[in-house]
Design a protein around this motif. Structure first.
Motif, PDB file in Angstrom:
ATOM      1  N   LEU A 100       9.500   1.406  -3.797  1.00 26.66           N
ATOM      2  CA  LEU A 100      10.368   1.040  -2.674  1.00 26.66           C
ATOM      3  C   LEU A 100      10.112   1.945  -1.473  1.00 26.66           C
ATOM      4  O   LEU A 100      10.090   1.497  -0.327  1.00 26.66           O
ATOM      5  N   ALA A 101       9.918   3.247  -1.736  1.00 22.94           N
ATOM      6  CA  ALA A 101       9.638   4.190  -0.649  1.00 22.94           C
ATOM      7  C   ALA A 101       8.321   3.844   0.036  1.00 22.94           C
ATOM      8  O   ALA A 101       8.223   3.864   1.266  1.00 22.94           O
ATOM      9  N   CYS A 102       7.295   3.501  -0.746  1.00 20.56           N
ATOM     10  CA  CYS A 102       6.001   3.127  -0.162  1.00 20.56           C
ATOM     11  C   CYS A 102       6.139   1.882   0.707  1.00 20.56           C
ATOM     12  O   CYS A 102       5.544   1.794   1.791  1.00 20.56           O
ATOM     13  N   GLN A 103       6.913   0.899   0.240  1.00 16.19           N
ATOM     14  CA  GLN A 103       7.120  -0.323   1.020  1.00 16.19           C
ATOM     15  C   GLN A 103       7.724  -0.001   2.382  1.00 16.19           C
ATOM     16  O   GLN A 103       7.282  -0.529   3.413  1.00 16.19           O
ATOM     17  N   MET A 104       8.738   0.862   2.406  1.00 18.93           N
ATOM     18  CA  MET A 104       9.404   1.178   3.667  1.00 18.93           C
ATOM     19  C   MET A 104       8.503   1.966   4.615  1.00 18.93           C
ATOM     20  O   MET A 104       8.487   1.721   5.821  1.00 18.93           O
ATOM     21  N   ILE A 105       7.758   2.924   4.073  1.00 22.76           N
ATOM     22  CA  ILE A 105       6.871   3.722   4.930  1.00 22.76           C
ATOM     23  C   ILE A 105       5.767   2.856   5.517  1.00 22.76           C
ATOM     24  O   ILE A 105       5.426   2.971   6.704  1.00 22.76           O
ATOM     25  N   LEU A 106       5.209   1.958   4.720  1.00 23.58           N
ATOM     26  CA  LEU A 106       4.169   1.055   5.229  1.00 23.58           C
ATOM     27  C   LEU A 106       4.749   0.104   6.268  1.00 23.58           C
ATOM     28  O   LEU A 106       4.081  -0.240   7.250  1.00 23.58           O
ATOM     29  N   TYR A 130       2.093   9.824  -2.438  1.00 30.00           N
ATOM     30  CA  TYR A 130       1.087  10.110  -1.418  1.00 30.00           C
ATOM     31  C   TYR A 130      -0.184   9.282  -1.571  1.00 30.00           C
ATOM     32  O   TYR A 130      -0.704   8.749  -0.579  1.00 30.00           O
ATOM     33  N   ASN A 131      -0.695   9.133  -2.778  1.00 30.07           N
ATOM     34  CA  ASN A 131      -1.983   8.462  -2.972  1.00 30.07           C
ATOM     35  C   ASN A 131      -1.965   6.978  -2.596  1.00 30.07           C
ATOM     36  O   ASN A 131      -2.896   6.508  -1.943  1.00 30.07           O
ATOM     37  N   PRO A 132      -0.935   6.188  -2.957  1.00 30.90           N
ATOM     38  CA  PRO A 132      -0.905   4.800  -2.471  1.00 30.90           C
ATOM     39  C   PRO A 132      -0.826   4.701  -0.947  1.00 30.90           C
ATOM     40  O   PRO A 132      -1.440   3.816  -0.347  1.00 30.90           O
ATOM     41  N   LEU A 133      -0.081   5.629  -0.323  1.00 28.00           N
ATOM     42  CA  LEU A 133       0.005   5.624   1.137  1.00 28.00           C
ATOM     43  C   LEU A 133      -1.332   6.003   1.762  1.00 28.00           C
ATOM     44  O   LEU A 133      -1.748   5.418   2.771  1.00 28.00           O
ATOM     45  N   LYS A 134      -2.008   6.974   1.160  1.00 30.45           N
ATOM     46  CA  LYS A 134      -3.310   7.391   1.690  1.00 30.45           C
ATOM     47  C   LYS A 134      -4.334   6.266   1.566  1.00 30.45           C
ATOM     48  O   LYS A 134      -5.191   6.099   2.445  1.00 30.45           O
TER      49      LYS A 134
END
Length: 264
Positions: A100-106, A130-134
Motif C-alpha cells: 500500500l505504501a509503494c502504491q501511494m508513493i508511486l 525501497y527496492n520496488p520503488l527503486k
C-alpha cells in the motif's frame, strides 16, 4: 485522490532542499460501531495496560508531506490507504502495508518530477519498501529510517586482483551488528549541531558508509548518542549531511502528532 492532487498543487513551495520529503507510517483508530468500514480486531502495539491489545478498529497507512513552515516542521497528509488483513479479503487482492505504501508513493511521484525522500520508522524502512520503488523510479527515490539494533552491516567488497569464476562479490566481510558498532564508534563521535524537535541542539554523532543486505546497496549510517542511549539512522541518499539526516528524521515525529490530531 483528485482532491488531494488539487491540494498538493496549491502548496506554493513543496520542495525542501530540492526534494520532496515524505513521512510514512500506519495507525489504528478504535471504533465502537459494528458496521463501520474497514474495522477488524487489529493488534495495537501501543496499547496501555488497561486497554485491549486487539481493539475493534480501522487500520490505515498514511503518506504526507513534511515541510518547514514558520520556524517549525509541519506534516500535511496527502494520501491514505485502508489496510485489510488477508482473512477479510481474497488472497489475490490482498495488499500488505508495504505494498500500500509503494502504491501511494508511486502515485505521488506522478504529481511532481522532483526527487523523493521517504522518512519512516524501522518497520517500513527496509529493502521491501525501497527496492520496488527503486525499480520503478531509479535514483529519484531514497529512504531515511532508523536501523534496528540487531541489524547486520557489511564492508564494501575487496577488488580482486585476479579474475575468478562467477560473479564478483557484492558485500565484504560482516563488520557486526548495529549495537556492537555503536559501542565501537562511541569514542569517535563528534559534536554536531542540528535543528531537532523545535530548536537547535548539539549532539554527539558519528557517520559511516557501509553495505546493507536489507537495502541491497550502500547506506550512510549515523550513530547519535545521548547519555547511555544511542540511535542509528540510515539513508540510501549518500549526499545527505549528518545535520540533515538528524533534522529530517526528527521531523518524522510530526506524523505521529498528526495522527493524534486527526483522532481527536
Amino acid at each position: 485522490e483528485s482532491i488531494w492532487h488539487t491540494v498538493f498543487k496549491l502548496i506554493p513551495s513543496p520542495l525542501t532542499d530540492g526534494r520532496l520529503i515524505l513521512a510514512l507510517d500506519d495507525s489504528t483508530t478504535p471504533k465502537s460501531g459494528k458496521e463501520i468500514f474497514g474495522c477488524e480486531h487489529f493488534y495495537d502495539h501501543a496499547a496501555k495496560h488497561n486497554q485491549s491489545r486487539y481493539p475493534w478498529s480501522q487500520c490505515y497507512v498514511q503518506l504526507g508531506l513534511l515541510k518547514f513552515i514558520h520556524t517549525r516542521w509541519a506534516f500535511l497528509p496527502l494520501l491514505v490507504r485502508f489496510y485489510h488483513s488477508s482473512q477479510k479479503v481474497a488472497a489475490d487482492c490482498f495488499n500488505s502495508k508495504i505494498a500500500l505504501a509503494c502504491q501511494m508513493i508511486l502515485k505521488l511521484s506522478t504529481w511532481s518530477k522532483a526527487p523523493i525522500l521517504v522518512v519512516s520508522d524501522s518497520w517500513f524502512g527496509n529493502g521491501k519498501l525501497y527496492n520496488p520503488l527503486k525499480d520503478e523510479l531509479g535514483d529519484r527515490v531514497h529512504v531515511l529510517s532508523m536501523l534496528r539494533k540487531n541489524s547486520a552491516l557489511y564492508n564494501f567488497p575487496d577488488k580482486p586482483n585476479n579474475k575468478k569464476r562467477g560473479r564478483p562479490a557484492k558485500y565484504g566481510a560482516q563488520v557486526g551488528s548495529v549495537r556492537s558498532l555503536a559501542n565501537e564508534y562511541k569514542d569517535k563521535a563528534q559534536k554536531v549541531t542540528s535543528f531537532v524537535y523545535g530548536k537547535k541542539r548539539e549532539m554527539l554523532a558519528y557517520e559511516v558508509t557501509l553495505m546493507s543486505k536489507a537495502f541491497k546497496c550502500a547506506i550512510k549510517v549515523v550513530f547519535t548518542y545521548y547519555k547511555k542511549h544511542f540511535v542509528a539512522l540510515a539513508t540510501t541518499e549518500l549526499t545527505l549531511t549528518v545535520s540533515q539526516i538528524l533534522e529530517y528524521y526528527s521531523a518524522r515525529w510530526k506524523i505521529e502528532s498528526g495522527f493524534k490530531e486527526l483522532k481527536h
